[in-house]
Design an enzyme around this catalytic site. Structure first.
Site, PDB file in Angstrom:
ATOM      1  N   LYS A  94      34.690 -47.197  92.021  1.00  0.00           N
ATOM      2  CA  LYS A  94      34.193 -47.015  90.645  1.00  0.00           C
ATOM      3  C   LYS A  94      34.579 -48.261  89.847  1.00  0.00           C
ATOM      4  O   LYS A  94      35.744 -48.707  89.908  1.00  0.00           O
ATOM      5  CB  LYS A  94      34.844 -45.780  90.055  1.00  0.00           C
ATOM      6  CG  LYS A  94      34.424 -45.406  88.633  1.00  0.00           C
ATOM      7  CD  LYS A  94      35.116 -44.102  88.235  1.00  0.00           C
ATOM      8  CE  LYS A  94      34.680 -43.637  86.844  1.00  0.00           C
ATOM      9  NZ  LYS A  94      35.332 -42.366  86.475  1.00  0.00           N
ATOM     10  N   SER A 170      32.283 -39.087  84.591  1.00  0.00           N
ATOM     11  CA  SER A 170      31.925 -40.480  84.531  1.00  0.00           C
ATOM     12  C   SER A 170      31.816 -41.141  85.913  1.00  0.00           C
ATOM     13  O   SER A 170      31.290 -42.244  86.017  1.00  0.00           O
ATOM     14  CB  SER A 170      32.947 -41.249  83.701  1.00  0.00           C
ATOM     15  OG  SER A 170      34.210 -41.095  84.253  1.00  0.00           O
ATOM     16  N   SER A 194      36.035 -35.926  85.443  1.00  0.00           N
ATOM     17  CA  SER A 194      35.062 -36.947  85.845  1.00  0.00           C
ATOM     18  C   SER A 194      34.983 -37.266  87.320  1.00  0.00           C
ATOM     19  O   SER A 194      34.176 -38.107  87.696  1.00  0.00           O
ATOM     20  CB  SER A 194      35.270 -38.254  85.075  1.00  0.00           C
ATOM     21  OG  SER A 194      36.182 -38.119  84.063  1.00  0.00           O
TER      22      SER A 194
END
Lengths: 524, 485, 95
Positions: A94, A170, A194
């Protein structure tokens, strides 16, 4: 296809010299080429019809770098050396973690050109274990959001199951990449759900470890007391193996737990016989204030969601677990307002450093005054979501409001944690070992819908954020498909440092139901 | 209208650690090191970094806190002080706010009114900022940032407003600096900015209990600047109050070049620092065992030592202050004046503060560079006091000792420098001089009395400087007197 | 809890954020709504409850005082938007 195999299977084949790391890598790169479409950029132009059919998990692909890593792994194997526990596993990171020599953007214009001189500790550990880093994947800007749509790098990620839907956020890029076979594992972060929510939306396994279990060094900070790095994978064993590699004390992170890491794989197949698994009514509804009069009202979750959890409870019961109903978690309703306050105070402060002086975006307009430089650079560099959070954080931490908002939220947080302490307390006659809940109140919603009026979407984090306040671990595992063909997830929550137990219970469910969410991808 | 001056001081001291407060970068002299060469991702405030507390900084802070008799918190919190400035890379300073390391201490000082106790409100740890240099190049105006200093450990000590005069403020500041140096916490080098002051000044009608509105003056980097700034502020506030006005609370900077204060409006908005506990650091644990160990290892502190030197050695305050200014000098003196060396403390003080200090000044070294043990010096002092050598000879012997490393007795014996006190011998020398200088003798006898000094000099010269001056004088007087008759 | 435009402008100034008029109004409305929700916490009984600023217990995480090389000058400045004389260059503070 190699890229659809579990990571542990790839490592096994690699060590058995039945396949090379380079072959695994090339297969992953081919998959990316097939499904991902163009990577996110700051200047996407129009979103085309073709764009709308692709996954767009990536911001930066690091193919050459990965080739060098694959070569190194193959060399080690040829030399008879141990290539590591994640050898040959293609992984994505990420883009909220720093990777040395590679842009680390936080999906924001303000860091679009930032090349970090160091790598985050979880990344280093994975690389040392032989993983192949395919690249940095997309997220909501600075992790603020639950759909990945707020990224400054567009097109943003789409759900591989149905590209008109969001992948969640996210860690949307992470979940989508794993679901689509672009890498077997992904390193994400969970601050209010997330990792777990996108995992549920994309039909993969996602885990939030106990706060402090995994080092935050190199994690571009949002909510420092809430952020947890964690694994996303297509199966429980892979998630356990990845956690094994990244967990453990890091001297560079003073908040990392000084506690030995258990063996998450040893007892993985141990089953759930005798375990007390709880169900809480507070997790089968959304409790929120009526906009008209401020009184709390409750909206039950969609029948389908509840049914998935009850079915899972039945599976557990059939495996020998004891189901404990009516576990009270009364402070669940305060999770989101407390989160709004605490996370934004920390976020506003964490974003102070983006000022256009030492690194990052600086306004190209000529400036004669320092203050103007700050104002313009930050206004142009930050997207709407970070700005909103900064403003909120500044407000509720101001001296005259701090007691009213921030101090109070910290106390409410203690109450939220006490729900967990009480539930898992060995002195409690109705104590449980794990709590079984839905992960999200909905399946993946349509792109562009998140900022609408739906109560279920507004309060979606209510089921995941309490564990972030409490610091306790949780994971989401796929539990079949909903009527709309989209994946459903169920969540397991445990006491501090109960990851081994969570993984064992997750594995038991997985084995019993033998669900294969990646089948959904193949349907395309 | 008579006003009482009320002053509180805030002191920031750089701690003498080898690495920074929250990262492992070397602490370098920012006035010497090339810019931005002692930095890392952490002190640069890069995305994703985290602070880690330097153990030695806590140790040094503890020494100071315990030396100041503070209550040390078993658990204290770091906090973020948020504001924007280019020398502050993270946009916040990690400091301590609601739960500092130590509170409620005291520092005794010796003023013209005797001993006073200045109360210490708090002592806490924080990190230093980088350096901002303003550049004016023709019409172009801009600033440059060097982050070598960012992250150096700082100890902040805040006094209660217990000081009542500029002199008191100076004495307190010097006393605190001496303590910081004595426990090894800080170099105290003000020219390098290792210690910085901020003064809070207010006035109130004499006899009043209430505190007046205070003005804060920052950027005081020398004792002189501190004194000037306080005097300036007292004068301004007096004038304002005399004219019936009210003092405005404000924060001022001190412009040393122009000897005046200036408004610091740019930082005024930063009054609300939005403090909250630093989430990246756990509470700082300092247990009883650690505290006890540090307390037990504290050296004799400057103020107590000053008092002891005055009473034990019967020395005047000025001498005692000079001798206790640093630990090495004081230790040397304690040895020198020890009973077994058999010399009077006053004599020891005279020698050390006189000839020895002069030599050190010349060579530019500290006590550590003195190639002379207390025992060795004591031997010389004894030989001078018992008349073996006279004072001028003794001084020459000292020089020789310092140069060659030989002992006093050895030098005196080898070079035959013993003072001649033999009456007969001296009588012979005097006789010889008077004989050889009949012209001067005649002048003396006809009234030129001052020539007695010239004769004295001649006798000493003839004696190679070794004659006992008292005996010479006596003999000279006797022989001259007899000539008169 | 309704914020005024002036309050939004004040916070934006503190946060060193330039806002367009449209942003000011939009944020004003959004912030007011969020603060309304956060105000719900006022009703919770917390008088005897200690705050949890961190779920971590006090523990020693101290570092030995050993200096280590950090970044080279080049590495330190490589991401800098503007430098001069090996330092970061910024406009002056005007008041």
């Amino acid at each position: 296809m190699l890229c659809d195999l579990p990571a542990h299977e790839l490592t096994r084949l690699l060590k058995a010299r039945q396949v090379s790391a380079l072959e695994i890598l090339e297969d992953s790169l081919k998959r990316i080429d097939q499904v991902d479409g163009r990577p996110g950029t700051l200047t996407p132009g129009e979103i085309t019809a073709e764009d709308q059919c692709k996954v767009h998990a990536f911001i930066t692909l690091t193919a050459e770098r990965a080739r060098a890593q694959a070569q190194a792994v193959d060399d080690k194997i040829a030399a008879g050396e141990d290539p590591g526990a994640l050898a040959g596993a293609p992984v994505t990171i990420k883009d909220i973690f720093t990777v040395a020599g590679v842009p680390s953007t936080a999906a924001s214009r303000i860091l679009a050109n930032f090349i970090a001189p160091y790598s985050a500790t979880p990344v280093v550990r994975m690389e040392q274990a032989g993983a192949l880093v395919l690249g940095k994947v997309n997220l909501d800007e600075f992790t603020y959001g639950s759909s990945t749509e707020s990224s400054a790098f567009q097109p943003s990620t789409r759900n591989p199951w149905n590209t008109e839907r969001v992948p969640g956020g996210s860690s949307g890029g992470s979940a989508a990449a794993v679901a689509a076979g672009e890498g077997a594992l992904s390193l994400g972060t969970d601050t209010a759900g997330s990792i777990r929510q996108p995992a549920a939306f994309c039909g993969v396994v996602g885990m939030k470890p106990t706060y402090g279990r995994v080092s935050r060094y190199g994690l571009i900070a949002f909510g420092s007391s809430l952020d947890c790095p964690g694994p996303l994978a297509r199966n429980v064993r892979d998630a356990a193996q990845m956690l094994q590699v990244i967990a453990g004390r890091d001297r560079r992170d003073s908040t990392s737990a000084n506690r030995p890491v258990e063996d998450y794989l040893a007892g993985l197949e141990g089953g759930v016989k005798g375990l007390r698994i709880g169900l809480s009514p507070d997790y089968f509804r959304i409790t929120f204030p009526d906009p008209a009069n401020g009184e709390y009202i409750q909206q039950p979750l969609p029948q389908e969601i509840e049914a998935a959890v009850l079915r899972a409870a039945q599976v557990y019961a059939s495996l020998g677990a004891e189901i404990v109903e009516d576990v009270p978690m009364p402070n669940t309703r305060y999770g989101i307002p407390a989160y709004f306050v605490i996370s934004r105070v920390e976020a506003a402060s964490n974003l102070h450093r983006y000022d256009g002086v030492k690194y990052g975006y600086r306004t190209p307009k000529p400036q004669t005054d320092l203050r103007q430089l700050y104002r313009a650079s930050r206004a142009e560099g930050f997207g709407r979501q970070p700005k909103l959070r900064i403003l909120m954080g500044m407000y509720v931490s101001a001296a005259q409001y701090s007691a009213q908002y921030y101090q109070r939220a910290l106390r409410v947080r203690t109450l939220i944690r006490s729900d967990f302490e009480q539930a898992f307390d060995s002195a409690n006659p109705r104590r449980i070992d794990l709590l079984l809940t839905p992960t999200t109140p909905t399946t993946a919603f349509p792109m562009g819908a998140v900022y609408g009026d739906s109560v279920l979407m507004q309060y979606a984090d209510q089921l995941t954020v309490p564990a972030n306040h409490a610091g306790t671990p949780g994971l989401s595992i796929p539990a079949g498909l909903a009527a709309d063909g989209l994946p459903l997830g169920i969540q397991l929550l445990g006491a501090d440092f109960s990851e081994a137990l969570l993984l064992r219970a997750a594995r038991a469910y997985e084995a019993a139901t033998a669900s294969q969410p990646s089948e959904g991808y193949k349907k395309k | 209208m008579p006003y009482q001056v009320v002053i509180g001081l805030e002191v920031h001291a750089e701690l003498q650690t080898r690495s920074k407060m929250f990262c492992a970068c070397a602490v370098v002299d920012p006035t010497q090191a090339a810019p931005n060469t002692a930095v890392c991702p952490i002190c640069l405030g890069m995305p994703g970094v985290l602070p880690v507390v330097n153990q030695a900084a806590v140790e040094l802070a503890l020494r100071v806190a315990l030396a100041l008799d503070c209550q040390v918190a078993a658990s204290s919190l770091f906090a973020r002080k948020n504001y924007f400035y280019p020398d502050l890379p993270k946009g916040y300073q990690i400091s301590q706010y609601e739960q500092p390391l130590a509170v409620n201490g005291r520092l005794p000082i010796l003023t013209s009114q005797g001993e006073r106790i200045v109360r210490i409100r708090r002592v806490h740890l924080e990190e230093d900022t980088g350096k901002l240099t303003h550049i004016q190049r023709g019409a172009e105006s801009y600033s440059l940032v060097d982050l070598n200093r960012a992250g150096i450990p700082l100890l902040e000590e805040v006094s209660e407003p217990d000081l009542r005069s500029v002199e008191d403020a100076r004495t307190y500041a010097e006393g605190l600096r001496a303590l910081l140096r004595r426990v090894g916490a800080s170099s105290g080098d003000m020219e390098k900015g290792a210690i910085r002051f901020e003064a809070n000044v207010s006035l109130r009608p004499a006899g009043s209990d209430e505190l007046g509105t205070r003005v804060e003056i920052k950027n005081l980097n020398s004792f002189r600047a501190m004194e000037s700034a306080i005097r300036d502020q007292v004068a301004r506030q007096s004038a304002t109050l005399d004219a019936g006005g009210q003092v405005q609370q404000e924060t001022l900077g001190w412009d040393d070049l122009n000897n005046t204060t200036f408004s610091q409006r740019s930082k005024e908005e930063a009054h609300d620092y939005r403090y909250f506990p630093e989430p990246d650091l756990p509470p700082l644990a300092v247990d009883d065992v650690w505290q006890a160990r540090v307390r037990a290892a504290l050296p004799e502190l400057p103020h107590a030592q000053l008092q002891r030197f005055m009473t034990q050695y019967d020395l005047p305050e000025t001498d005692a202050r000079l001798l206790t200014e640093d630990a090495a000098t004081a230790a040397y003196f304690d040895h020198l004046a020890a009973p077994q060396h058999g010399i009077a403390p006053r004599a020891a003080a005279n020698w050390l503060l006189g000839e020895v200090f002069a030599w050190l000044n010349q060579t530019g070294g500290g006590m550590g560079s003195l190639p002379l043990t207390p025992a060795g010096l004591a031997e010389l002092v004894r030989l001078q006091e018992d008349g073996t050598v006279n004072l001028p000879t003794a001084k020459r012997v000292l020089a020789s000792m310092l140069e060659s490393g030989r002992g006093a007795g050895e030098i005196i014996a080898q070079e035959g420098l013993s003072q001649v006190s033999d009456g007969e011998l001296i009588a012979g020398l005097v006789h010889q001089v008077l004989d050889e200088h009949s012209h001067e003798l005649a002048a003396y006898l006809s009234g030129k009395d001052t020539l007695v000094n010239w004769f004295f000099g001649q006798v000493m010269r003839l004696a190679g400087g070794k004659a006992n001056p008292a005996v010479v004088r006596q003999e000279l007087e006797r022989q001259l007197h007899s000539k008169k008759a | 809890m309704s914020l005024t435009l002036a309050e939004v402008e004040h916070i934006a100034a503190l946060a060193r954020l330039e806002l367009t008029p449209e942003e000011k109004e939009r944020f004003r409305a959004q912030l007011s709504a969020i603060l309304d929700y956060a105000d719900r916490l006022q009703a919770v009984e917390t008088s005897d409850i200690p705050p949890t600023s961190s779920v971590l217990p006090p523990h020693s995480a101290l570092r030995p005082d050993e200096p280590r090389p950090g970044l080279s000058l080049g590495e330190a400045l490589t991401n800098a938007p503007l430098t001069e004389d090996d330092q970061f260059r910024v406009p002056p503070v005007l008041e």
